[in-house]
Design an enzyme around this catalytic site. Structure first.
Site, PDB file in Angstrom:
ATOM      1  N   SER A 287       0.866  -1.130  -0.092  1.00 39.94           N
ATOM      2  CA  SER A 287       0.010  -0.158   0.064  1.00 39.94           C
ATOM      3  C   SER A 287       0.831   1.236  -0.023  1.00 39.94           C
ATOM      4  O   SER A 287       2.068   1.225   0.690  1.00 39.94           O
ATOM      5  CB  SER A 287      -0.649  -0.037   1.197  1.00 39.94           C
ATOM      6  OG  SER A 287      -1.210   1.336   1.513  1.00 39.94           O
ATOM      7  N   LYS A 293       0.740  -3.306   4.882  1.00 42.65           N
ATOM      8  CA  LYS A 293       0.084  -4.115   3.959  1.00 42.65           C
ATOM      9  C   LYS A 293       0.769  -4.850   2.916  1.00 42.65           C
ATOM     10  O   LYS A 293       1.861  -4.352   2.281  1.00 42.65           O
ATOM     11  CB  LYS A 293      -0.996  -2.907   3.232  1.00 42.65           C
ATOM     12  CG  LYS A 293      -1.951  -2.493   3.908  1.00 42.65           C
ATOM     13  CD  LYS A 293      -2.927  -3.310   4.625  1.00 42.65           C
ATOM     14  CE  LYS A 293      -4.034  -3.693   3.668  1.00 42.65           C
ATOM     15  NZ  LYS A 293      -4.740  -2.757   3.070  1.00 42.65           N
TER      16      LYS A 293
END
Ligand code: ARG
Length: 495
Positions: A287, A293
């Site tokens: 991300s 992420k």
């Protein structure tokens, strides 16, 4: 209308009865080279076969045929090298290629090739040739994905996991069984392609605009040269029908749906809550704002692209609905739908296969979760049936065991002997009741499901072998080139 010229500046394939050329607005609307140029190789292959048919019919002398074939070879070279491309004025790929041929062969000879054929039968043949070739490419990719899933299934061995219905824990299954459940639909997609190929294996070349040709051309030989085993039985059907394009489009959409369902599974398994699977770094993304992420983008793109694949099919069917049965320009709209589907699948499948091949399952976690959520309740009921209890009662008794466990926040195997004795008392002697524990293990549960198609290790091994042999059979289709004696898949299209 401007005359056909050989100076390469402008060519119209029609216009004799027109006072003026097309308005710029019409020309812009009408133009299709931006998407149909990819049919150029197939078009030239068609022209070669057609030239030979003209030769056999006595409409080209041996010398003319030789020069025509040389000119087509040269045209192919120019197309391959990019030296020849469509210009702004070319209405479609056929127009551009005729312009190219006239440049090379001159008006006199080049102008003879168009006899006895129409862009209507040409384009109907070309889309078939193009789709047949790409169906093999997609089939190969799908077999590769199926094999990769099988490798994962073999790696999984006897690992058990929670099998779910309604997304709720239902019965334990082998991870291999769950993975194999995604192999079979993919193999059916390839089977569909192979089956569809038998229907699309008919050449419309020679149908002319709609009624056939008057020049004594023999379409059978042309068909053979273009990799078809036969000629369409009806020239109107040959030029007007697109059901086979739509059928291909359905298979592509169905393939998308099958990939999407596997994707959804992987996306859920990859959540922190499930944590059943870890995706390889090379096949997941990060991300831009949240450093922690790791996202399952390939699976998400597959799920998203399935919508697009369905949209292509829906658009195509809508175009076909209500068309009169002969060529109408609407039919030009058939191509972008399937081009988009093929492009989508050909870029998606390699990435998807990479993701599947490199994902790593957390076997311990799967094993630990497998029996939870009272997933062995059916095993209790079926054990009771084996001990003479009618299923209707067995179902209730097992449900009573679940109730006790649930009330206490325990699992089924935590029940005491006394619990089992009292629940089963109307049906089984007290000394028998606690023996139900023999089925209260995932391994026992899974091994007991040993009917054909069941999740027992034996049956799963059997289905893996069956899937492998299906793959071998389907490879014959995937590796076949729809080749007649002369037509060869241009290398540039196979890379
Ligand atoms: N570009 C057309 C298509 O893709 C080819 C046939 C055009 N025929 C015609 N009579 N305008 O369908």
């Amino acid at each position: 209308m401007t005359e056909s010229t050989t100076n390469g500046e402008h060519l119209a394939l029609w216009g004799g009865r027109f006072k003026s050329g097309p308005s710029p607005e019409l020309a812009r609307l009408s133009k299709s080279t931006q998407f149909d140029w990819r049919l150029a190789d197939d078009d030239i292959a068609g022209s070669r076969a057609h030239a030979r048919a003209l030769g056999r019919a006595g409409l080209l002398t041996a010398d003319e045929l030789q020069r025509m074939e040389d000119a087509l070879d040269e045209l192919q070279r120019r197309v391959d090298s990019g030296a020849f491309t469509p210009i702004e004025d070319d209405e479609d790929e056929a127009t551009a290629l005729e312009r190219g041929l006239l440049q090379i062969a001159g008006d006199e000879l080049g102008g003879k090739l168009r006899a006895g054929r129409s862009r209507n039968d040409q384009i109907a043949a070309l889309i078939r040739m193009w789709l047949r070739r790409h169906s093999r490419i997609i089939a190969k990719m799908l077999l590769g994905l199926a094999s990769t899933l099988i490798e994962q299934a073999e790696k999984a061995g006897r690992t058990v996991m929670p099998g779910r219905t309604h997304m709720q824990h239902a019965q334990p299954v082998l991870l291999a069984h769950q993975l194999m459940a995604h192999v079979w639909p993919l193999l059916r997609d390839v089977e569909r392609l192979s089956d569809w190929d038998k229907r699309i294996d008919a050449s419309p070349y020679g149908s002319g605009a709609l009624a056939g040709n008057t020049l004594g051309l023999e379409p059978v030989a042309v068909a053979r040269e273009l990799g078809f085993s036969k000629v369409t039985a009806n020239s109107i059907d040959g030029t007007a029908s697109r059901d086979l394009v739509a059928e291909f489009s359905f298979i592509a959409a169905m393939t998308g749906v099958d990939l999407s369902r596997l994707s959804e599974e992987i996306i859920i398994w990859n959540t922190q809550e499930f944590a059943f699977v870890r995706l390889d770094d090379a096949y997941s993304t990060g991300s831009s704002i949240m450093p922690q992420k790791k996202n399952p983008d390939i699976a998400e793109l597959a799920r998203g692209k399935s919508g697009r694949l369905i949209g292509d099919l829906t658009g195509l069917l809508t175009t076909l609905k209500g068309l009169p049965t002969a060529y109408a320009r609407d039919l030009q709209e058939d191509k972008e739908a399937v081009f988009d589907q093929v492009d989508t699948l050909e870029v998606l499948l390699p990435a998807f296969t990479g993701m599947v091949g490199t994902m790593v399952f957390d076997k311990e976690r799967l094993e630990a979760e497998a029996p939870t959520g009272f997933a062995l309740a059916t095993d209790i009921a079926e054990w009771l049936v084996k001990n003479g209890v009618p299923f209707r009662h067995a179902h209730e008794l097992s449900g009573a065991c679940v109730k006790i466990a649930e009330d206490r926040g325990q699992e089924l195997w935590d029940l005491t002997d006394e619990n089992f004795i009292s629940v089963f008392k109307d049906f089984l002697p007290a000394e028998k009741a606690p023996q139900v524990r023999e089925v209260l293990s995932t391994e026992g549960s899974v091994s007991a499901r040993n009917g054909k198609g069941g999740t027992s290790p034996l049956r799963v091994r059997e289905q893996i072998a069956a899937a492998k042999s299906t793959i071998e059979q389907l490879r014959t289709f995937a590796n076949s080139i729809s080749d007649g004696p002369a037509y060869k898949t241009p290398e540039s299209l196979l890379k």
